[in-house]
Design a protein around this motif. Structure first.
Motif, short mmCIF file in Angstrom:
data_model
loop_
_atom_site.label_atom_id
_atom_site.label_comp_id
_atom_site.label_asym_id
_atom_site.label_seq_id
_atom_site.Cartn_x
_atom_site.Cartn_y
_atom_site.Cartn_z
N ASN A 7 29.69 49.76 43.47
CA ASN A 7 29.25 48.47 42.96
C ASN A 7 27.96 48.61 42.18
O ASN A 7 27.21 49.56 42.38
CB ASN A 7 29.01 47.50 44.12
CG ASN A 7 27.94 47.98 45.06
OD1 ASN A 7 28.19 48.89 45.86
ND2 ASN A 7 26.75 47.42 44.96
N TYR A 42 27.09 49.95 35.88
CA TYR A 42 28.31 49.96 36.69
C TYR A 42 29.22 51.16 36.42
O TYR A 42 29.88 51.63 37.34
CB TYR A 42 29.10 48.65 36.54
CG TYR A 42 29.50 48.33 35.13
CD1 TYR A 42 30.59 48.93 34.54
CD2 TYR A 42 28.77 47.42 34.38
CE1 TYR A 42 30.95 48.67 33.23
CE2 TYR A 42 29.11 47.13 33.07
CZ TYR A 42 30.20 47.77 32.50
OH TYR A 42 30.55 47.49 31.21
N GLY A 46 31.68 53.28 39.06
CA GLY A 46 33.12 53.22 38.83
C GLY A 46 33.73 54.60 38.66
O GLY A 46 34.80 54.90 39.19
N VAL A 63 35.99 48.32 43.60
CA VAL A 63 34.86 48.31 42.68
C VAL A 63 34.40 46.87 42.48
O VAL A 63 35.20 45.95 42.48
CB VAL A 63 35.20 49.00 41.34
CG1 VAL A 63 35.40 50.50 41.54
CG2 VAL A 63 36.41 48.39 40.66
N CYS A 65 31.54 44.43 40.22
CA CYS A 65 30.45 44.18 39.27
C CYS A 65 30.44 42.68 39.00
O CYS A 65 31.20 41.93 39.61
CB CYS A 65 30.57 45.02 38.00
SG CYS A 65 31.80 44.52 36.79
N GLY A 68 33.68 41.93 37.04
CA GLY A 68 34.79 42.77 37.47
C GLY A 68 35.48 43.46 36.31
O GLY A 68 36.24 44.40 36.52
N ASN A 69 35.21 43.03 35.10
CA ASN A 69 35.90 43.58 33.93
C ASN A 69 35.39 44.95 33.52
O ASN A 69 36.19 45.87 33.34
CB ASN A 69 35.77 42.62 32.73
CG ASN A 69 36.76 41.50 32.81
OD1 ASN A 69 37.95 41.72 32.91
ND2 ASN A 69 36.26 40.27 32.77
N ILE A 71 33.76 47.30 35.08
CA ILE A 71 34.04 48.38 36.03
C ILE A 71 35.55 48.65 36.11
O ILE A 71 35.97 49.79 36.28
CB ILE A 71 33.38 48.10 37.40
CG1 ILE A 71 33.14 49.40 38.16
CG2 ILE A 71 34.14 47.06 38.19
CD1 ILE A 71 32.13 49.31 39.28
N ALA A 72 36.37 47.61 35.92
CA ALA A 72 37.83 47.82 35.88
C ALA A 72 38.22 48.64 34.66
O ALA A 72 39.07 49.52 34.73
CB ALA A 72 38.56 46.48 35.88
N ALA A 83 43.92 49.85 38.38
CA ALA A 83 42.99 48.88 38.95
C ALA A 83 43.37 47.48 38.50
O ALA A 83 43.70 47.27 37.33
CB ALA A 83 41.56 49.18 38.51
N LEU A 85 42.03 43.49 38.39
CA LEU A 85 40.93 42.53 38.53
C LEU A 85 41.46 41.33 39.31
O LEU A 85 42.42 40.68 38.90
CB LEU A 85 40.44 42.10 37.15
CG LEU A 85 39.40 40.98 37.10
CD1 LEU A 85 38.14 41.37 37.86
CD2 LEU A 85 39.08 40.65 35.65
N SER A 105 39.38 45.43 41.72
CA SER A 105 38.13 45.12 41.06
C SER A 105 37.76 43.68 41.38
O SER A 105 38.56 42.76 41.17
CB SER A 105 38.26 45.32 39.55
OG SER A 105 37.03 45.08 38.92
#
Length: 142
Positions: A7, A42, A46, A63, A65, A68-69, A71-72, A83, A85, A105
């Motif tokens: 994270n 991030y 990741g 994961v 952040c 979430g985008n 790091i995905a 992964a 989201l 994510s």
């Protein structure tokens, strides 16, 4: 189960709650995330999670952040990583059921901590449905 988690500064409190739940259920957790609200990048976290999942050192990854985008996007660059989201329990279930995702994510700025814990539980407790979805999953990897 072996689970890697990473994270950025948006997710230390989320990670803490998720790790507590995972350990209470007997899972082995590798923590790559920051424990601080100080700004970090991030992708650094990741990459570590994605590497574990890609190399089968972890069964699943988590994961976190802000959105979430980012790091995905980072983790989805690795072979064998899928992964998803997720911002609701239902999406977490579907990303496993239909997409055989192996990393979830979580967008910390758009979910609550209880929602995040619930999503992770649902994600880990859902099996891939296979069948008609297998052909589609096979087409995800190039």
């Amino acid at each position: 189960m072996k689970i890697s988690i990473g994270n950025d500064h948006a997710g230390p409190d989320y990670k803490k709650a998720i790790v507590e739940m995972l350990k209470a259920k007997g899972h082995e957790v590798t923590n790559y995330g920051t424990d601080s609200a100080d700004s970090v990048d991030y992708p650094d976290y990741g990459h570590a999670v994605a590497k574990d999942v890609s190399e089968a050192k972890a069964d699943f990854g988590i994961v976190i952040c802000g959105s979430g985008n980012g790091i995905a996007m980072t983790v989805n660059k690795y072979p064998k990583v899928r992964a998803g989201l997720c911002w609701t329990k239902e999406i977490a279930v579907l990303t496993r059921l239909h997409n055989n995702a192996n990393i979830i994510s979580i967008p910390a700025r758009f979910t609550s901590i209880p929602q995040a814990v619930e999503m992770v539980e649902a994600f880990l407790n859902t099996e891939f449905e296979g069948g008609r979805h297998q052909n589609r999953v096979d087409k995800i990897s190039c």
